[in-house]
Design a protein around this motif. Sequence first.
Motif, PDB file in Angstrom:
ATOM      1  N   GLU A 614       0.874  -1.185   0.000  1.00  0.00           N
ATOM      2  CA  GLU A 614       0.000   0.000   0.000  1.00  0.00           C
ATOM      3  C   GLU A 614       0.908   1.231   0.000  1.00  0.00           C
ATOM      4  O   GLU A 614       1.543   1.560   0.998  1.00  0.00           O
ATOM      5  N   PRO A 616       1.772   5.261  -0.397  1.00  0.00           N
ATOM      6  CA  PRO A 616       1.174   6.604  -0.285  1.00  0.00           C
ATOM      7  C   PRO A 616       1.165   7.295  -1.641  1.00  0.00           C
ATOM      8  O   PRO A 616       2.118   7.184  -2.399  1.00  0.00           O
ATOM      9  N   ASN A 617       0.089   7.977  -1.936  1.00  0.00           N
ATOM     10  CA  ASN A 617      -0.028   8.719  -3.180  1.00  0.00           C
ATOM     11  C   ASN A 617       0.208  10.194  -2.886  1.00  0.00           C
ATOM     12  O   ASN A 617      -0.507  10.785  -2.074  1.00  0.00           O
ATOM     13  N   GLY A 620      -2.629  12.366  -2.675  1.00  0.00           N
ATOM     14  CA  GLY A 620      -3.591  12.124  -1.622  1.00  0.00           C
ATOM     15  C   GLY A 620      -4.079  10.693  -1.637  1.00  0.00           C
ATOM     16  O   GLY A 620      -4.221  10.078  -2.693  1.00  0.00           O
ATOM     17  N   GLY A 621      -4.294  10.153  -0.449  1.00  0.00           N
ATOM     18  CA  GLY A 621      -4.764   8.779  -0.357  1.00  0.00           C
ATOM     19  C   GLY A 621      -3.617   7.784  -0.568  1.00  0.00           C
ATOM     20  O   GLY A 621      -2.433   8.123  -0.486  1.00  0.00           O
ATOM     21  N   THR A 622      -3.976   6.563  -0.843  1.00  0.00           N
ATOM     22  CA  THR A 622      -2.974   5.514  -1.094  1.00  0.00           C
ATOM     23  C   THR A 622      -3.391   4.719  -2.322  1.00  0.00           C
ATOM     24  O   THR A 622      -4.541   4.785  -2.759  1.00  0.00           O
ATOM     25  N   ARG A 623      -2.412   3.980  -2.853  1.00  0.00           N
ATOM     26  CA  ARG A 623      -2.678   3.063  -3.965  1.00  0.00           C
ATOM     27  C   ARG A 623      -2.140   1.696  -3.573  1.00  0.00           C
ATOM     28  O   ARG A 623      -1.013   1.560  -3.082  1.00  0.00           O
ATOM     29  N   TRP A 624      -2.949   0.694  -3.812  1.00  0.00           N
ATOM     30  CA  TRP A 624      -2.521  -0.693  -3.543  1.00  0.00           C
ATOM     31  C   TRP A 624      -1.854  -1.252  -4.821  1.00  0.00           C
ATOM     32  O   TRP A 624      -2.426  -1.182  -5.900  1.00  0.00           O
ATOM     33  N   THR A 650      -5.946  -1.400  -6.261  1.00  0.00           N
ATOM     34  CA  THR A 650      -6.688  -0.518  -5.347  1.00  0.00           C
ATOM     35  C   THR A 650      -8.183  -0.808  -5.414  1.00  0.00           C
ATOM     36  O   THR A 650      -8.847  -0.964  -4.367  1.00  0.00           O
ATOM     37  N   GLU A 654     -10.521  -2.220  -2.453  1.00  0.00           N
ATOM     38  CA  GLU A 654     -11.734  -1.542  -2.009  1.00  0.00           C
ATOM     39  C   GLU A 654     -12.926  -2.481  -2.080  1.00  0.00           C
ATOM     40  O   GLU A 654     -13.770  -2.510  -1.176  1.00  0.00           O
TER      41      GLU A 654
END
Length: 902
Positions: A614, A616-617, A620-624, A650, A654
Motif C-alpha cells: 500500500e 502513499p499517493n 492524496g490517499g494511497t494506492r494498492w 486498489t 476496495e
Amino acid sequence: MPKAPQLQRARREEQPASQLDAAFKLVDSLAVPVFFKSRDGRYLGVNRAWEEFFGIQGESFIGKEVRDLYPQDPAIAERHAQMDRELYANPGRQNYEITVRAANGELRDTIYYKATYTDARGEVAGLIGAIVDITARINAESALRANEERWRAIVNSANEGILVYDRNLKVIAGNQAAERIIGVPLAEIIGANGFTSLLPCVHSDGTPVATDDRPTRIMVKTGKPLSGHVIGIKRPGGAHTWLSVNTGFLRTTDSQDWYGVVSSFTDITAQKNAEQALRQSEERYRRTFELAGSGLAQVGLDGRFMRVNKRLCEMLGYAEGELIGMSVKDISHPEDRNAVDDRRQNLFTGQAETIQIEKRYLRKDGGTIWAHVAIAMERDAAGKPLYAISVLDDITARKQTDAALRESEERYRRTFELAGSGVAHIGLDRKFIRVNRRLCEILGYPEHELIGMTGRQISHPEDLDVINNERAKMERGEVDHVRVEKRYLRKDGSAVWITFSMVVEHDEHGHPTYEIAIFDDITERKQAEEAVRESEERFRSLTQLSSDWYWEQDENFGLTFMSRRMGEKTGLDAAAFIGRKRWDQPALNLTDADWAAHKAQLSRHEPFRDFEMERPNPAGGTRWISVSGEPVFDARGRFTGYRGVGSDITARKEQEAELKRAHDELAKKAEELQRSNAELEQFAYVASHDLQEPLRMVSSYTQLLGRRYADKLKDADAQEFMHYIVDGAARMKQLIEDLLAYSRVGTKGKEFKPVSIETPLKKAIGNLRAAIEESSAAVTWDPLPTVDVDEMQLAQLFQNLMGNALKFRGQGVPRIHVSAEEKAGEWHLTIADNGIGIEPQYFERIFMLFQRLHTMGEYPGTGIGLAICKKVVERHGGRIWVTSTLGEGSQFHITLPKKDFP
C-alpha cells in the motif's frame, strides 16, 4: 733421358750444356711426364715418366709427331696439334685437360701444361710440356663424391705447380699452376726465397714453418729429395691451403754437385679436407651404423649378412653372431622371399643406383614385421660390385597406421557424405571442388552443378561481401578461422540462412592449398529469432498498453525498467522508482519483518507472487500495488536480476473491503437466521406434537361417538360426516408427521459413514414388504457401490421412491430396478419403474412441498415425500431429477459424491 740428335751432336762437339739440355736433366727425375717438341712438331725428348705413362721407349719416338702417338685416336692427335698451333700463335704458356690413351691402350684423364721456349736468336724454337695424370684424382673425386653422397663427405682435387730454384734457393722459374695454387703473381714469386718466404706457412700440425724448415732448405741440409712433404699456407681469415711438396736437385750429367732445385707441389687442400672429412665420415658411418635407428646391414654378393648393427638385431630378434652368415632369404617371409630378385640384377649392373621395397621378415620368435628396405651397391674404384648396403626401417606400426588411416579416411569420407552439416572444399579460386550430400540438400543443387561454382554466385545480394571481409582478416593473420551468418539463394530462388565456418588447409611448407567450409542451415533458428523479436516487440507493446505493467530489476535488486503504464494506472511517478530498491519506498501495510522476509526470498533467487504494497499517493490517499516476479539467469546460469509484472489492485482492495463488510453483515444475518431456524424447528416440533394431541382427541371421540350412538345416528348424512371427521383427522396427523420428517432431514440426520448402498436399499424393501407382496412387485438391482452417507436417510429416500412406484403403478405387475454407474467423479443412481409415468411439465414441480398431481380419491398422500427425497439428496451433496414417459414408467436419477475408501 733421350734427346734430339742435334743435341747429341752438340755434346760430342763438347759444347757447353744448353739451358734446354739442363732442363731435360732436371725434369727427368720428376714423376710427371715431360716432353720437348721442336717448332715443326717433332718430339725432341721425353722423360722416364713419359715413357712409363705411354709405354713407349723414348729413343724410338724421338723425331716423331703427335699423330704417331695416337694412331688409333686421330681426334686426340688433332686436338694436341690444334693446341700447339694456338700456343705458337700466342707464345707463352698453355694448359688444357684431355683424355689420352696411355700404356696398354688405357684411357687416362690428364692436364697438359705447355710453354714455348726460344733459341739464341730469341725465336720460338719449340715447346716443353708436362702431363699431369689426373685419372686417379678424377676417380678419387668421383669416388669421394659418391662416398660423400652416402656418408656426406666430399674430397676435392688439386693441380700441381712447379718452381725452379737456383743455387741460392731463389726462384728463377715457375708455372701457372704454382701462381694459381700459391695465390701470388708469378712475377712476385720470381727472385724470392720460395713462397714460404712470401706467405705465412705452417706444418701439418699447425706450427709455424721456420726458415730452416722450408722444404728446399731441408733437402739441401739432408742432401735427400723430399716427397710428399706437407706444408700449409695460412690465408687471411685463418684458412689454409695445404700443399704436398716434392723437391729434387738439378745436377749436370757429369757432376754430382747441384746447380739448382726443382720443386713441384700439388694443392691437396681438398684432399686434406677430404681425408679429414673421410675420417669424420668413416667415424660417423661407424657410429651411425652402430647407433642408427634403422637396421643396417652389409650383405655379400652371395646374399648373406656380412655385418649387422644393433637395431637390426633388435628388429629381427637375433643376436649379431646368429645373423652373420645367415642368408637374407632365410629370414624373409615366404610370400616376400623373392621380392628383390627381379630388381637385383639392375643393381648389380649399375642400371639402378638403389632399389627400395617394402617386404616382410620373420623374427626369431616367429613373429612377422614389415620393413622398408633400401639397397645400394658398394663398388670398388673400377665400379665392380663389392657388397650391398641395406637399410631396413621397421614399418610395422606404419602399416598398422596405414590400415587405420585407410579406415579413418573411409570414416572421414562417410562422415563427409553423411554429415548433418553441409561440408565443402573450396579452391583458392573460390570455386567448390568438393561438396557433400547435405550441402546439396541445403542449397537445392545437384553435386555436379555446385562443383565449379563460387559461393558468390549463390550468395544473397545483400550478403555478397560478408565472407570476404572476414577472409581478409584471416589472410592478414588477425584470426585463424572465419565464422559468419549469411544468406544464400537456393536453386529455386528461395533464401536460406547459413552459419558459415571456414579454415584454410596448408601444405607441409605452410602454403595455403584449399579452404574447408561448414554450412549449417539456421533458417528455422533465424525464423524463431525473428518470431522472438516480434514477440518481444508485441510484449513490449502489450505491457505498454495493458492494464498491468512490466518491470525489471538488476542483480542488486535495483529497478532498471518500469513501463509507463504504471504511472498511468496508479498516478505514481514511475521515474521515482528507477534505480531504487522496492523497500526504499514506504509501504503502509508492511512491517520490517515483512520486508526482511521479502529480501530473503529475493536473495534465494526464488519466484514470488502477488506481493502487495500500500503506497502513499502524493496526490492524496494511497494506492494498492501487487507485484509478481521471476528470477533471471544468463546462459551460464549466473543470476542477473528479476523481471515481472505489477498491477494496481486498489479497486480490488476496495471491493474486498466492501465484500468483507458485506460478508460480516451476511454472517451476522446468517447467525440470526440459524438462531431463527433453530427456534422454528423447535416450534415445528412442539407444534406438531401439540397439534397431534387435539387431532387424536377429535378422532378418538368421533369414533367413540359412532360406536355408542350408532343406533341413534342412523341418518346417512350423519354417518358420512363422522367418516369425514375421522378421515380428516387421520390425514392431518399424516401431514403433521411428514412435515416433522421434512424438518428433521437437515437437523436430526446422523453422521455420514461408508455404507454399501445395498444396505439401506434392503431396509427400504423390508419396510415395504407387505405392499410388494400385495402387488406381486419385482424389485431388482445391479451391483451397487459404497458411499459416504446417512444410512437411515438413504433408506427413507429409497422407501419414498419405491413406495411411489408401487402406489402409481399401471395395469401390469410392478417392476422396480436400481442401477449405478460412475460419471465424472460421481455415482449416478437410477431408480426405474414401469408405472403410469409423469408428464414433462411436472418434472420439477413434483419435488416441491404439497405438490400433488392427483386427487385424494385417486391416490392418497400428502405431497411431501419427493420434497423429503430432494432434501436428503441435497444434504448428501448430490442432485435428483426425473425422466419419464407417460404410460411407460419413470426414472428417478440421483448423484452422490464418489470417495475412495481404504
